[in-house]
Design an enzyme around this catalytic site. Structure first.
Site, short mmCIF file in Angstrom:
data_model
loop_
_atom_site.label_atom_id
_atom_site.label_comp_id
_atom_site.label_asym_id
_atom_site.label_seq_id
_atom_site.Cartn_x
_atom_site.Cartn_y
_atom_site.Cartn_z
N ARG A 49 0.87 -1.28 0.03
CA ARG A 49 0.09 0.11 0.00
C ARG A 49 0.93 1.17 0.18
O ARG A 49 1.68 1.55 1.00
CB ARG A 49 -0.84 0.06 1.18
CG ARG A 49 -1.63 1.29 1.41
CD ARG A 49 -2.91 1.17 2.51
NE ARG A 49 -3.92 0.56 1.99
CZ ARG A 49 -5.17 0.55 2.40
NH1 ARG A 49 -5.30 1.37 3.63
NH2 ARG A 49 -6.17 -0.22 1.88
N HIS A 51 -7.71 1.06 -6.13
CA HIS A 51 -7.87 0.11 -5.19
C HIS A 51 -8.43 -1.07 -5.45
O HIS A 51 -9.67 -1.47 -5.26
CB HIS A 51 -8.77 0.66 -4.01
CG HIS A 51 -8.55 0.15 -2.38
ND1 HIS A 51 -7.70 -0.92 -2.37
CD2 HIS A 51 -9.45 0.41 -1.37
CE1 HIS A 51 -7.86 -1.26 -1.18
NE2 HIS A 51 -8.76 -0.40 -0.42
N GLN A 83 -10.46 -3.86 -3.16
CA GLN A 83 -11.58 -3.53 -2.80
C GLN A 83 -12.68 -3.95 -3.74
O GLN A 83 -13.58 -4.17 -3.38
CB GLN A 83 -11.72 -1.92 -2.31
CG GLN A 83 -12.95 -1.23 -1.69
CD GLN A 83 -13.00 -2.10 -0.48
OE1 GLN A 83 -12.09 -1.84 0.36
NE2 GLN A 83 -14.37 -2.38 -0.19
N ASP A 88 -17.34 7.27 -1.01
CA ASP A 88 -16.16 6.93 -0.16
C ASP A 88 -15.97 8.28 0.63
O ASP A 88 -16.51 9.45 0.11
CB ASP A 88 -15.10 6.53 -0.93
CG ASP A 88 -13.73 6.23 -0.28
OD1 ASP A 88 -13.85 6.12 0.98
OD2 ASP A 88 -12.80 6.26 -1.04
N CYS A 117 -16.38 1.62 0.94
CA CYS A 117 -15.35 0.32 1.42
C CYS A 117 -14.90 0.68 2.96
O CYS A 117 -14.51 -0.15 3.45
CB CYS A 117 -14.10 0.89 0.42
SG CYS A 117 -13.52 2.51 0.65
N ARG A 170 -13.93 -8.80 2.12
CA ARG A 170 -12.47 -8.35 1.89
C ARG A 170 -11.68 -9.57 1.96
O ARG A 170 -10.73 -9.94 1.30
CB ARG A 170 -12.06 -7.17 2.65
CG ARG A 170 -12.47 -5.76 2.27
CD ARG A 170 -12.38 -5.28 0.87
NE ARG A 170 -10.75 -5.41 0.66
CZ ARG A 170 -10.04 -4.37 1.10
NH1 ARG A 170 -10.27 -3.36 1.76
NH2 ARG A 170 -8.89 -4.42 0.71
N1 CP Z 1 -11.25 -0.24 2.85
C1 CP Z 1 -9.93 -0.45 3.12
O1 CP Z 1 -9.24 -0.55 2.37
O2 CP Z 1 -9.85 -0.26 4.30
P1 CP Z 1 -8.44 -0.11 5.05
O3 CP Z 1 -7.95 1.31 4.78
O4 CP Z 1 -8.69 -0.09 6.59
O5 CP Z 1 -7.67 -1.12 4.79
N1 NVA Z 2 -10.02 6.81 -0.94
C1 NVA Z 2 -9.79 6.34 0.52
C2 NVA Z 2 -9.82 4.65 0.72
C3 NVA Z 2 -9.51 4.18 2.08
C4 NVA Z 2 -9.59 2.74 1.94
C5 NVA Z 2 -8.30 6.61 0.81
O1 NVA Z 2 -7.60 6.46 -0.36
O2 NVA Z 2 -7.90 7.24 1.77
#
Ligand code: CP
Ligand code: NVA
Length: 312
Positions: A109, A136, A139, A229, A268, A296
């Protein structure tokens, strides 16, 4: 000396639009089937290790990959980017070669998808995108599983997105083209889908898969699924401006009434109740956010098995 990987060309899971429609469909179908029919004694990833590198926070992604890997018989190593020599100028390419000698798969990530690509270019093992600023993909596998397990195939359906057309929205757009559904996307002009996504749509002749709206009610009208989101993704600094511009795109009960009566609501998570969604909708009867979060775990297991050629 041979690298640890003996699987040939690595199957990376970098972005949905780099998969074939058939592979995405296999991963989704496998997830639905294995959730319905669990085989807890089946350990296809026995002896395999997944390294997870986090340069941004995570709850769901970290836990679901860790638990998923263990349920399939494998092990995990969790690393924070800043604890690695990577943050003291060791190159991504050298890091990729080192990881390839120790573990079987890497989930990362990070902010920049180019960073992930560089890692993949030098690795002998599969690299999984655990979220970047641009996408993502893991997700959206879970999200489509969540839709299809209660409403059937998503092909031909309409998904409405209201809010910031961010990384999660970009992966939804990729999936819409691959799986043949429509997206109505309501945003302020400034937070419309990125140029990169729009260029890709032109390239693959997928522009008709999405319709852009400036009014949330118009976008949601007749939709089968409503998704939003956070207005402030990890790394966004212009917090106050975002909250002002995005306020008209909040998902409320009144907005949900514009969708079909059978429409589902997804997010998400993490959610910011009272911002992108009201608590009434997040906790309401159309909301499937807890199934979505659970999925997930099921989806990560299929993604890992696909990457490691272990059963699909
Ligand atoms: N939805 C999601 O990716 O959650 P986290 O940031 O908690 O991993
Ligand atoms: N759009 C959000 C998703 C988190 C899972 C971010 O990137 O922070």
């Amino acid at each position: 000396m041979l690298s640890k990987n003996t699987l040939g060309v690595p199957r990376h899971f970098l972005d949905l639009h780099r998969l074939s429609s058939a592979d995405l469909r296999r991963i989704i179908d496998h997830t639905i089937a294995s959730k319905k029919n669990p085989h807890p004694d089946h350990k296809p990833l026995l002896g395999k290790t997944l390294a997870m590198i986090f340069e941004k926070p995570s709850t769901r992604t970290r836990i679901s990959f860790e638990v998923g890997m263990k349920q399939l018989g494998g092990e995990t190593v969790v690393l924070r980017g800043e604890e690695m020599q990577l943050h003291r100028d060791e190159t991504l390419s050298d890091t990729a070669k080192i990881l390839s000698r120790y573990v079987d798969c890497v989930m990362m990530r990070t902010s920049d998808e180019q960073y992930l690509q560089e890692l993949a270019d030098s690795a002998d093992i599969p690299i999984i995108n655990g979220l970047t600023d641009q996408s993502h993909p893991c997700q959206i596998v879970a999200d489509i599983v969540t839709y299809e397990e209660s409403r059937g195939n998503i092909k031909g359906k309409t998904v409405a997105w209201s809010g910031d057309a961010n990384n999660v929205c970009a992966s939804w757009i990729h999936a819409a083209v691959l799986l043949g559904f429509k997206m109505n996307i309501a945003t302020p002009k400034e937070f419309a889908p990125s140029l990169q996504v729009m260029r890709w749509l032109e390239e693959v002749k997928g522009r008709e898969s999405i319709t852009l709206f400036s009014d949330a009610h118009a976008a949601v009208k007749g939709a089968d699924l409503v998704v939003t989101d956070t207005w402030v993704s990890m790394g966004n600094l212009d917090v106050a401006r975002r909250k002002t511009l995005l306020a008209p795109f909040q998902v409320t009960e009144s907005l949900m009434q514009s969708a079909l009566p059978t429409a589902l609501f997804m997010h998400c998570l993490p959610a910011h109740r009272g911002e992108e969604v009201t608590s009434e909708v997040a906790d309401g009867k159309q909301s499937v956010i807890w199934d979505e979060a659970e999925n997930r775990l099921h989806a990560q297991k299929s993604i890992l098995q696909w990457c490691l050629r272990a059963g699909l």
